[in-house]
Design an enzyme around this catalytic site. Sequence first.
Site, PDB file in Angstrom:
ATOM      1  N   ASP A  52      11.424 -34.263   8.408  1.00  0.00           N
ATOM      2  CA  ASP A  52      10.547 -35.638   8.815  1.00  0.00           C
ATOM      3  C   ASP A  52       9.622 -35.806   7.646  1.00  0.00           C
ATOM      4  O   ASP A  52       8.791 -36.726   7.661  1.00  0.00           O
ATOM      5  CB  ASP A  52      10.472 -36.268   9.981  1.00  0.00           C
ATOM      6  CG  ASP A  52       9.497 -34.954  10.679  1.00  0.00           C
ATOM      7  OD1 ASP A  52       9.383 -33.929  10.093  1.00  0.00           O
ATOM      8  OD2 ASP A  52       9.024 -35.214  11.973  1.00  0.00           O
ATOM      9  N   SER A  53       9.393 -34.606   7.020  1.00  0.00           N
ATOM     10  CA  SER A  53       8.356 -34.581   5.772  1.00  0.00           C
ATOM     11  C   SER A  53       8.567 -35.475   4.846  1.00  0.00           C
ATOM     12  O   SER A  53       7.792 -35.945   3.996  1.00  0.00           O
ATOM     13  CB  SER A  53       8.232 -33.206   5.315  1.00  0.00           C
ATOM     14  OG  SER A  53       9.259 -32.622   4.955  1.00  0.00           O
ATOM     15  N   ASP A  91      15.898 -33.371  11.019  1.00  0.00           N
ATOM     16  CA  ASP A  91      14.912 -33.474  12.012  1.00  0.00           C
ATOM     17  C   ASP A  91      15.310 -34.769  12.829  1.00  0.00           C
ATOM     18  O   ASP A  91      15.346 -35.873  12.157  1.00  0.00           O
ATOM     19  CB  ASP A  91      13.506 -33.874  11.347  1.00  0.00           C
ATOM     20  CG  ASP A  91      12.541 -32.434  11.122  1.00  0.00           C
ATOM     21  OD1 ASP A  91      12.860 -31.821  12.108  1.00  0.00           O
ATOM     22  OD2 ASP A  91      11.900 -32.385  10.224  1.00  0.00           O
ATOM     23  N   LYS A 121      17.027 -30.783  14.625  1.00  0.00           N
ATOM     24  CA  LYS A 121      15.741 -29.965  14.883  1.00  0.00           C
ATOM     25  C   LYS A 121      14.665 -30.753  15.499  1.00  0.00           C
ATOM     26  O   LYS A 121      14.900 -32.109  15.303  1.00  0.00           O
ATOM     27  CB  LYS A 121      14.992 -29.597  13.576  1.00  0.00           C
ATOM     28  CG  LYS A 121      13.560 -28.852  13.947  1.00  0.00           C
ATOM     29  CD  LYS A 121      13.298 -28.010  12.630  1.00  0.00           C
ATOM     30  CE  LYS A 121      12.549 -28.728  11.714  1.00  0.00           C
ATOM     31  NZ  LYS A 121      11.243 -29.233  11.980  1.00  0.00           N
ATOM     32  N   GLU A 123      10.984 -31.147  17.572  1.00  0.00           N
ATOM     33  CA  GLU A 123       9.484 -30.495  17.980  1.00  0.00           C
ATOM     34  C   GLU A 123       9.175 -30.566  19.545  1.00  0.00           C
ATOM     35  O   GLU A 123       9.317 -31.524  20.138  1.00  0.00           O
ATOM     36  CB  GLU A 123       8.429 -31.265  17.068  1.00  0.00           C
ATOM     37  CG  GLU A 123       8.726 -31.395  15.770  1.00  0.00           C
ATOM     38  CD  GLU A 123       7.609 -31.889  14.758  1.00  0.00           C
ATOM     39  OE1 GLU A 123       6.608 -32.342  15.576  1.00  0.00           O
ATOM     40  OE2 GLU A 123       7.661 -31.957  13.682  1.00  0.00           O
ATOM     41  N   GLU A 190       5.458 -22.904  13.043  1.00  0.00           N
ATOM     42  CA  GLU A 190       4.839 -23.567  11.923  1.00  0.00           C
ATOM     43  C   GLU A 190       3.329 -23.168  12.137  1.00  0.00           C
ATOM     44  O   GLU A 190       2.805 -23.207  13.164  1.00  0.00           O
ATOM     45  CB  GLU A 190       4.775 -24.896  11.789  1.00  0.00           C
ATOM     46  CG  GLU A 190       3.995 -25.674  10.659  1.00  0.00           C
ATOM     47  CD  GLU A 190       4.388 -26.925  10.263  1.00  0.00           C
ATOM     48  OE1 GLU A 190       5.377 -27.517  10.797  1.00  0.00           O
ATOM     49  OE2 GLU A 190       3.687 -27.516   9.354  1.00  0.00           O
TER      50      GLU A 190
HETATM   51  O1  KIV Z   1       9.579 -31.698   8.167  1.00  0.00           O
HETATM   52  C1  KIV Z   1       9.442 -30.661   7.715  1.00  0.00           C
HETATM   53  O2  KIV Z   1       9.552 -30.530   6.360  1.00  0.00           O
HETATM   54  C2  KIV Z   1       9.278 -29.469   8.668  1.00  0.00           C
HETATM   55  C3  KIV Z   1       8.892 -28.294   8.005  1.00  0.00           C
HETATM   56  C4  KIV Z   1       7.557 -28.010   7.622  1.00  0.00           C
HETATM   57  C5  KIV Z   1       9.447 -27.139   8.837  1.00  0.00           C
HETATM   58  O3  KIV Z   1       9.694 -29.690   9.847  1.00  0.00           O
END
Ligand code: KIV
Length: 272
Positions: A52-53, A91, A121, A123, A190
Amino acid sequence: MSVAKKEYKRITVKTLVDMKANGEKISMLTAYDYTMAKIVDGAGIDVILVGDSASNVMAGHETTLPITLDQMIYHASSVIRAIDRCLVVVDLPFGSYQSDPKEALRSAIRIMKESGAHSVKMEGGREIKESIKRILNAGIPVMGHLGLTPQSIYKFGTYTVRAKEEKEAADLIEDAKMLERIGCFGIVLEKIPAKLAKQVAESVSIPIIGIGAGPDVDGQVLVLHDMLGMTHEFNPRFLRRYMNLYEEMTTAISQYVEDVKSVDFPNESEKY
Ligand code: KIV
């Protein structure tokens, strides 16, 4: 240093667990589009994270919170069309799984069905345990994410190192053990102290992938645009830049502008 590298035709969640058991480190990078994913997969990466980055890197938002489930599915399906070998983890974006387990399962199913991704994934630890279980029960592999969890940035207030205090470190170890127990296939850790990350990696048999978590974990992940040096305003200690693409691209584009203005481009051999 020479490294053990077995040839794998296709990476699965089982491959990753086997890699940990065999002491082979796992390489993971983000990608959000077809062209980049094709290069990353072709270069031999084990795992692509459609993170989600993308909210920061692709859309220019300050945090990861604004990206939507539809936008994540768009990025993930572009990546899936590009890859032949690596495992793709996507994510679940903020707001798509925190309310209740049914909503979480609906979101995970949409990602799997509409993008063709291999896993998701999420969090968090104990607070999202029931949602993770619901998704796992549907046969969808889940990777956890502990330590600095950017979707909770407004709770933390900063992006500094997490779990430096004893209580938070103990909670993190408990969460990691719980994620393993309920069936997650791996965990991203992280920005936590390297010593704690090592302890977590030694406490569970599923792979621990670090970002800012030191070398004593089972693999590493970085944001692709950061490690290629396309971004230049983000300079955390853990980031190794393998190129300075920001500078190289700026030089190339400036040259193009100059060539167009001076009618150097196109030349005789570049016209029909
Ligand atoms: O969204 C992302 O890029 C991440 C990484 C920083 C692990 O979750």
